[in-house]
Design a protein around this motif. Structure first.
Motif, mmCIF file in Angstrom:
data_model
loop_
_atom_site.group_PDB
_atom_site.id
_atom_site.type_symbol
_atom_site.label_atom_id
_atom_site.label_comp_id
_atom_site.label_asym_id
_atom_site.label_seq_id
_atom_site.Cartn_x
_atom_site.Cartn_y
_atom_site.Cartn_z
ATOM 1 N N UNK A 96 0.739 -1.419 0.327
ATOM 2 C CA UNK A 96 0.279 -0.145 -0.077
ATOM 3 C C UNK A 96 0.802 1.129 -0.463
ATOM 4 N N UNK A 97 2.458 1.687 0.971
ATOM 5 C CA UNK A 97 3.131 1.812 1.283
ATOM 6 C C UNK A 97 3.068 2.652 -0.305
ATOM 7 N N UNK A 98 4.120 1.284 -0.963
ATOM 8 C CA UNK A 98 5.061 1.715 -2.132
ATOM 9 C C UNK A 98 3.659 2.611 -3.625
ATOM 10 N N UNK A 133 2.421 9.383 -5.757
ATOM 11 C CA UNK A 133 2.241 10.409 -5.839
ATOM 12 C C UNK A 133 3.602 11.261 -7.004
ATOM 13 N N UNK A 134 4.327 10.018 -6.746
ATOM 14 C CA UNK A 134 5.876 10.496 -8.309
ATOM 15 C C UNK A 134 5.106 10.331 -9.256
ATOM 16 N N UNK A 155 15.370 12.523 -1.734
ATOM 17 C CA UNK A 155 15.764 11.935 -3.205
ATOM 18 C C UNK A 155 16.415 10.629 -2.855
ATOM 19 N N UNK A 156 17.492 10.717 -2.225
ATOM 20 C CA UNK A 156 18.047 9.489 -2.586
ATOM 21 C C UNK A 156 17.671 8.781 -2.047
ATOM 22 N N UNK A 173 14.660 4.870 -5.064
ATOM 23 C CA UNK A 173 14.393 3.494 -5.680
ATOM 24 C C UNK A 173 13.173 2.983 -5.053
ATOM 25 N N UNK A 174 11.769 3.506 -5.057
ATOM 26 C CA UNK A 174 10.437 3.710 -5.158
ATOM 27 C C UNK A 174 9.646 3.913 -5.704
ATOM 28 N N UNK A 175 10.570 4.507 -6.620
ATOM 29 C CA UNK A 175 9.514 5.363 -7.317
ATOM 30 C C UNK A 175 9.541 4.332 -8.743
ATOM 31 N N UNK A 176 8.497 5.251 -9.504
ATOM 32 C CA UNK A 176 8.356 4.517 -11.259
ATOM 33 C C UNK A 176 9.127 5.326 -11.484
#
Length: 83
Positions: free
Chosen positions: A15-17, A23-24, A74-75, A79-82
């Motif tokens: 869910x968090x991912x 959002x991204x 940002x770092x 890694x979690x954003x598409x």
């Protein structure tokens, strides 16, 4: 405060991912005209970080956050954003 067990984290993590990716993608999917009207290119510091600070960082913080990953820089977020 109660601690989340391993099984609870496995339920919450997808869910968090999804929330982070959503959002991204909203931020990155702004039409060019909207980006220009909003002040040019979307940046993490100006456009994304305030959303994460307001909506996510109560739980997603380093060293003691309730969520499994920190979302403060940002770092840590990238890694979690598409893309």
């Amino acid at each position: 405060m109660t601690s989340m067990g391993h099984a609870d984290r496995l339920v919450v993590l997808p869910r968090v991912l999804l929330i982070v990716a959503t959002l991204c993608s909203w931020t990155l999917a702004l039409p060019a005209a909207a980006q220009d009207a909003a002040g040019g290119e979307v940046t993490f510091a100006r456009d994304v970080a305030p959303i994460l600070q307001r909506s996510c960082q109560n739980c997603h913080r380093p060293n003691g956050g309730l969520a499994p990953m920190a979302l403060t820089t940002y770092e840590e977020v990238r890694p979690w954003a598409r893309a």
